[in-house]
Design an enzyme around this catalytic site. Structure first.
Site, PDB file in Angstrom:
ATOM      1  N   ASP A   8     -17.144   7.077  -1.304  1.00 52.15           N
ATOM      2  CA  ASP A   8     -15.745   7.169  -0.672  1.00 52.15           C
ATOM      3  C   ASP A   8     -15.630   8.358   0.065  1.00 52.15           C
ATOM      4  O   ASP A   8     -16.238   9.445  -0.426  1.00 52.15           O
ATOM      5  CB  ASP A   8     -14.985   6.578  -1.674  1.00 52.15           C
ATOM      6  CG  ASP A   8     -13.527   6.207  -0.902  1.00 52.15           C
ATOM      7  OD1 ASP A   8     -13.530   6.332   0.301  1.00 52.15           O
ATOM      8  OD2 ASP A   8     -12.406   6.319  -1.542  1.00 52.15           O
TER       9      ASP A   8
ATOM     10  N   HIS B 272      -7.629   0.660  -6.213  1.00 52.18           N
ATOM     11  CA  HIS B 272      -7.621  -0.170  -5.055  1.00 52.18           C
ATOM     12  C   HIS B 272      -8.247  -1.570  -5.538  1.00 52.18           C
ATOM     13  O   HIS B 272      -9.446  -1.690  -5.091  1.00 52.18           O
ATOM     14  CB  HIS B 272      -8.460   0.586  -4.038  1.00 52.18           C
ATOM     15  CG  HIS B 272      -8.529  -0.088  -2.724  1.00 52.18           C
ATOM     16  ND1 HIS B 272      -7.597  -0.931  -2.381  1.00 52.18           N
ATOM     17  CD2 HIS B 272      -8.899   0.368  -1.490  1.00 52.18           C
ATOM     18  CE1 HIS B 272      -7.706  -1.388  -0.875  1.00 52.18           C
ATOM     19  NE2 HIS B 272      -8.410  -0.559  -0.390  1.00 52.18           N
TER      20      HIS B 272
ATOM     21  N   GLN C 181     -10.099  -3.924  -2.951  1.00 48.28           N
ATOM     22  CA  GLN C 181     -11.441  -3.381  -2.769  1.00 48.28           C
ATOM     23  C   GLN C 181     -12.522  -3.871  -3.516  1.00 48.28           C
ATOM     24  O   GLN C 181     -13.566  -4.396  -3.034  1.00 48.28           O
ATOM     25  CB  GLN C 181     -11.409  -1.979  -2.190  1.00 48.28           C
ATOM     26  CG  GLN C 181     -12.690  -1.721  -1.634  1.00 48.28           C
ATOM     27  CD  GLN C 181     -13.268  -2.033  -0.200  1.00 48.28           C
ATOM     28  OE1 GLN C 181     -12.132  -1.987   0.513  1.00 48.28           O
ATOM     29  NE2 GLN C 181     -14.255  -2.815   0.102  1.00 48.28           N
TER      30      GLN C 181
ATOM     31  N   CYS D 183     -16.016   1.582   0.786  1.00 48.39           N
ATOM     32  CA  CYS D 183     -14.955   0.824   0.945  1.00 48.39           C
ATOM     33  C   CYS D 183     -14.593   0.981   2.682  1.00 48.39           C
ATOM     34  O   CYS D 183     -13.965  -0.029   3.183  1.00 48.39           O
ATOM     35  CB  CYS D 183     -13.909   1.186   0.212  1.00 48.39           C
ATOM     36  SG  CYS D 183     -13.318   2.594   0.492  1.00 48.39           S
TER      37      CYS D 183
ATOM     38  N   ARG E 137       0.823  -1.130   0.051  1.00 47.07           N
ATOM     39  CA  ARG E 137       0.156  -0.074   0.059  1.00 47.07           C
ATOM     40  C   ARG E 137       1.096   1.283  -0.030  1.00 47.07           C
ATOM     41  O   ARG E 137       1.810   1.297   0.883  1.00 47.07           O
ATOM     42  CB  ARG E 137      -1.064   0.035   1.125  1.00 47.07           C
ATOM     43  CG  ARG E 137      -1.602   1.361   1.409  1.00 47.07           C
ATOM     44  CD  ARG E 137      -2.772   1.279   2.326  1.00 47.07           C
ATOM     45  NE  ARG E 137      -3.822   0.807   2.022  1.00 47.07           N
ATOM     46  CZ  ARG E 137      -5.168   0.784   2.490  1.00 47.07           C
ATOM     47  NH1 ARG E 137      -5.312   1.322   3.624  1.00 47.07           N
ATOM     48  NH2 ARG E 137      -6.064   0.189   1.753  1.00 47.07           N
TER      49      ARG E 137
ATOM     50  N   ARG F  13     -13.600  -8.670   2.226  1.00 46.80           N
ATOM     51  CA  ARG F  13     -12.057  -8.517   2.280  1.00 46.80           C
ATOM     52  C   ARG F  13     -11.458  -9.726   2.534  1.00 46.80           C
ATOM     53  O   ARG F  13     -10.358 -10.178   1.781  1.00 46.80           O
ATOM     54  CB  ARG F  13     -11.597  -7.376   2.834  1.00 46.80           C
ATOM     55  CG  ARG F  13     -12.123  -5.642   2.370  1.00 46.80           C
ATOM     56  CD  ARG F  13     -11.609  -5.518   0.947  1.00 46.80           C
ATOM     57  NE  ARG F  13     -10.282  -5.458   0.967  1.00 46.80           N
ATOM     58  CZ  ARG F  13      -9.503  -4.583   1.170  1.00 46.80           C
ATOM     59  NH1 ARG F  13     -10.026  -3.289   1.723  1.00 46.80           N
ATOM     60  NH2 ARG F  13      -8.300  -4.549   0.949  1.00 46.80           N
TER      61      ARG F  13
HETATM   62  N1  NVA Z   1      -9.929   6.872  -1.287  1.00 49.65           N
HETATM   63  C1  NVA Z   1      -9.252   6.278   0.033  1.00 49.65           C
HETATM   64  C2  NVA Z   1      -9.819   4.991   0.426  1.00 49.65           C
HETATM   65  C3  NVA Z   1      -9.393   4.256   1.639  1.00 49.65           C
HETATM   66  C4  NVA Z   1      -9.605   2.968   1.758  1.00 49.65           C
HETATM   67  C5  NVA Z   1      -8.209   6.827   0.297  1.00 49.65           C
HETATM   68  O1  NVA Z   1      -7.351   6.497  -0.611  1.00 49.65           O
HETATM   69  O2  NVA Z   1      -7.666   7.142   1.544  1.00 49.65           O
HETATM   70  N1   CP Z   2     -11.265  -0.125   2.761  1.00 49.51           N
HETATM   71  C1   CP Z   2      -9.906  -0.328   3.100  1.00 49.51           C
HETATM   72  O1   CP Z   2      -8.897  -0.417   2.323  1.00 49.51           O
HETATM   73  O2   CP Z   2      -9.924  -0.071   4.380  1.00 49.51           O
HETATM   74  P1   CP Z   2      -8.385   0.463   5.143  1.00 49.51           P
HETATM   75  O3   CP Z   2      -7.769   1.471   4.657  1.00 49.51           O
HETATM   76  O4   CP Z   2      -8.720   0.316   6.592  1.00 49.51           O
HETATM   77  O5   CP Z   2      -7.480  -1.026   4.885  1.00 49.51           O
END
Ligand code: NVA
Ligand code: CP
Length: 303
Positions: A219, A131, A134, A259, A104, A287
């Site tokens: 989101d 992502h 997800q 998500c 990540r 997930r």
């Molecule tokens: N769009 C959000 C998704 C988190 C799972 C982010 O990138 O922070």
């Molecule tokens: N939805 C998701 O990826 O959550 P986290 O940021 O908690 O991993």
């Protein structure tokens, strides 16, 4: 054999995505009966997190442990990545020791660079651009509730962010209709990649986007890494909250997904996320099962 990676959702064919979803559902049903197949015995997953996570970390780690393997958490703070060791060298070193690498990070290119040098599968656990993990869970949730998503109508309301880009990819792969409602200036970059190839529309008006939708998705307005834009983003997205009024314009059985993490009173009203047709907890739970099916798929094809 060169390894299979999941950098973009399109690294999987539509048939492979459907097979992973079916396997995820099977593993979920078996787990509910107390059966946890030992599909990851003697396997180890390295997990690099340059951003925070609850669901992604726990689902991957729990998936590996339940399958008889293990996972190692790495952050830039505690690893040599944070002191400038190149991602290419990190990919080569980890490939000598583990069976897969989940990452990540911020730049999508970081995952691409890891995948280019790793000899084990590399999985995108979220970048600024996408992502895909997800989306596997979201699709699993829809398939379990409503059957195949092909031909169904999905509305994305809010930021044209990493999740939105991945919905665009999914719509193009699995043939569902997608209408994206964003304020001007926050359009998804992913739209360019599929322009003219899929049933995907971009609008400004959320109430137009959700008409007859089978699924409404949103989101956060401020993604990780955008914290200094919070004031401007809250102002721009204020008319884009998913409210009960907006849900009422969709099909009566329309599902709501997010998500997570969610901000009640910002991108979604509490009355929507806590309503019976909100499937966010199931979506989060999936997930675990989707991750297991994905890991099994990638490990099996990368021996
Ligand atoms: N769009 C959000 C998704 C988190 C799972 C982010 O990138 O922070
Ligand atoms: N939805 C998701 O990826 O959550 P986290 O940021 O908690 O991993």
């Amino acid at each position: 054999m060169s390894p299979r990676h999941l950098v973009d959702l399109a690294d999987l064919s539509p048939a492979e995505i459907r097979a992973i979803i079916a396997r995820a559902t099977e593993l979920k049903q078996r787990r509910a009966q107390g059966d946890k197949p030992q599909i990851f015995q003697h396997k180890v997953l390295a997990m690099i997190f340059e951003k925070s996570s609850t669901r992604t970390r726990v689902s991957f780690e729990a998936a590996m442990i339940e399958g008889g393997g293990g996972a190692i958490f790495l952050s830039p703070k505690d690893s040599q990545l944070g002191r400038g060791e190149p991602v290419e060298d990190t990919a080569r070193v980890l490939s000598e020791m583990v069976d897969g690498i989940m990452v990540r990070t911020f730049a999508h290119e970081t995952v691409q660079r890891l995948a280019a040098c790793a000899t084990v599968p590399v999985i995108n656990g979220l970048t600024d651009r996408s992502h895909p993990c997800q989306l596997l869970a979201d699709l699993q949730t829809f398939f379990e509730r409503r059957g195949d998503i092909a031909g169904r109508k999905v509305a994305w309301v809010g930021d044209g962010n990493n999740m939105c880009n991945t919905y665009i990819e999914a719509a193009s792969l699995l043939d569902f209709s997608l209408t994206v409602a964003t304020p001007t200036g926050f359009e998804p970059e992913g739209l360019r990649a599929v322009a003219g190839h899929a049933d995907i529309r971009l609008v400004n008006d959320p109430s137009a986007a959700v008409v007859d939708a089978d699924l409404i998705v949103t989101d956060v307005w401020v993604s990780m890494g955008q914290e200094d834009e919070v004031t401007a983003r809250r102002a721009a997205f204020a008319p884009y909250q998913v409210t009960p009024e907006l849900m009422a314009r969709a099909r009566p059985d329309a599902l709501f997904m997010h998500c997570l993490p969610a901000h009640r009173g910002e991108e979604v009203a509490a009355a929507v996320i806590d309503a019976p047709n909100s499937v966010v907890w199931e979506e989060a739970g999936n997930r675990l099962h989707a991750q297991k099916a994905l890991l099994e798929f990638l490990f099996d094809r990368s021996r």
